[in-house]
Design a protein around this motif. Sequence first.
Motif, short mmCIF file in Angstrom:
data_model
loop_
_atom_site.label_atom_id
_atom_site.label_comp_id
_atom_site.label_asym_id
_atom_site.label_seq_id
_atom_site.Cartn_x
_atom_site.Cartn_y
_atom_site.Cartn_z
N UNK A 44 32.69 39.51 14.38
CA UNK A 44 32.09 39.75 15.46
C UNK A 44 31.94 41.29 15.90
N UNK A 45 33.02 42.06 15.72
CA UNK A 45 32.78 43.59 15.91
C UNK A 45 32.13 44.23 14.67
N UNK A 46 32.21 43.80 13.80
CA UNK A 46 31.24 44.53 12.62
C UNK A 46 29.94 43.99 12.75
N UNK A 47 29.48 42.69 13.14
CA UNK A 47 28.13 42.34 13.51
C UNK A 47 27.56 43.04 14.55
N UNK A 48 28.36 43.57 15.68
CA UNK A 48 27.94 44.07 16.88
C UNK A 48 27.55 45.75 16.31
N UNK A 49 28.44 46.03 15.36
CA UNK A 49 27.80 47.46 14.98
C UNK A 49 26.67 47.48 14.22
N UNK A 50 26.56 46.45 13.46
CA UNK A 50 25.39 46.51 12.42
C UNK A 50 24.11 46.25 13.13
N UNK A 51 24.36 45.31 14.30
CA UNK A 51 23.29 45.08 15.32
C UNK A 51 22.69 46.35 15.86
N UNK A 52 23.83 47.28 16.20
CA UNK A 52 23.11 48.38 16.92
C UNK A 52 22.67 49.55 15.84
N UNK A 53 23.07 49.34 14.70
CA UNK A 53 22.43 50.29 13.68
C UNK A 53 21.10 49.64 13.29
N UNK A 54 20.74 48.39 13.48
CA UNK A 54 19.45 47.99 13.28
C UNK A 54 18.54 48.27 14.45
N UNK A 55 19.15 48.20 15.60
CA UNK A 55 18.16 48.59 16.85
C UNK A 55 18.05 50.01 16.65
N UNK A 56 18.85 50.92 16.12
CA UNK A 56 18.39 52.15 16.14
C UNK A 56 17.12 52.42 15.00
N UNK A 57 17.39 51.74 13.98
CA UNK A 57 16.33 51.96 12.79
C UNK A 57 15.17 51.14 13.35
N UNK A 58 15.09 49.98 14.10
CA UNK A 58 13.86 49.66 14.75
C UNK A 58 13.14 50.51 15.49
N UNK A 59 13.86 51.08 16.62
CA UNK A 59 13.55 51.98 17.58
C UNK A 59 12.94 53.28 17.13
N UNK A 60 13.61 53.70 15.86
CA UNK A 60 12.75 54.92 15.39
C UNK A 60 11.62 54.67 14.62
N UNK A 61 11.49 53.44 13.94
CA UNK A 61 10.45 53.21 13.27
C UNK A 61 9.28 53.04 14.34
N UNK A 62 9.29 52.60 15.38
CA UNK A 62 8.31 52.10 16.36
C UNK A 62 8.00 53.30 17.28
N UNK A 63 9.24 54.25 17.26
CA UNK A 63 8.96 55.64 17.88
C UNK A 63 7.95 56.30 17.00
N UNK A 64 7.84 56.10 15.63
CA UNK A 64 6.78 56.86 14.90
C UNK A 64 5.65 56.40 15.33
N UNK A 65 5.16 55.38 15.53
CA UNK A 65 4.16 54.86 15.86
C UNK A 65 3.39 55.20 17.02
#
Length: 286
Positions: A44-65
């Motif tokens: 659960x702890x590792x998944x939470x960290x990966x979820x945050x990292x994926x959120x950051x990647x997604x936000x950055x990709x959308x921000x480029x748009x």
Amino acid sequence: MRSINATPETTVQRLPVASSAADAEVRFAAVEEYLRGLGSCSAVQSIARYRDRLDAIEATALADGVLANGDATTATRTIAKTSMSRRERYRRVNRAKAVASNHSLADKVASGQMTGEHLDVIAGASNRTDGAAARASELIEQVAATTPDQASKIADEWVADRQSLSDVDNEHQRQRRLRAARRTIAAGGLESIVLNGDKVSIDAIWSAVSTLANRYYQDDGGRDLPADKHPRTDTQRRYDAVVALITNPSSDIRPSGSRPKIVITVPMSKLDGTKPDTSANQIGIG
């Protein structure tokens, strides 16, 4: 046999650099295998960290748009192609707009300095301040240093301290334009009515509901009876109060001691004399 010292990072690092969607799937499968092999707490702890990292990647990709188009149109169209709800899409686009104003926000989420929920708090405040909150380093540090619930209060206070009377009036009018009542299906198949509106109206509604619910609490036994012996919970009492106030708004139902309230807004242009003939608006009766 996999080494007990393996991590998702070291597992992925042994694979070739992903050059296609198929390669990416292979790398994801390696991470998934590792996570499934962990104990529940560690997973659960590792998944939470990966979820945050994926959120950051997604936000950055959308921000480029957002940056490429000059507004959120591209990000909105991109996220609309997913299967998530309209509310969730709106939240993700707001994140992107905040990151477009300050890319370090995504870095903080990716590095674990704050979570996606913290980013949502900053994004909400940024929306109300034309992007200023997303660039306010002191606010960002304060938000990151506390829980998301406390962070919301900090952000609200920060926004309030920086709003002029004109800003407050403009924000109130914006909220009024977006007011809505919707009937939906909530989790568990429960029926739900959702109210979205301006702070003044919602405060008046919540005050009336809370007052009547408190009267129900006293009727149920109050402090003289242990909470687990009460016939209903706090949330159930509030629900019953809402139903009573809406379906039977008689004098015996209205919370004792309360008086009818008429809420009126007056534009700043009328108060400062620039448009003395501007009309005031009645926005609700409580």
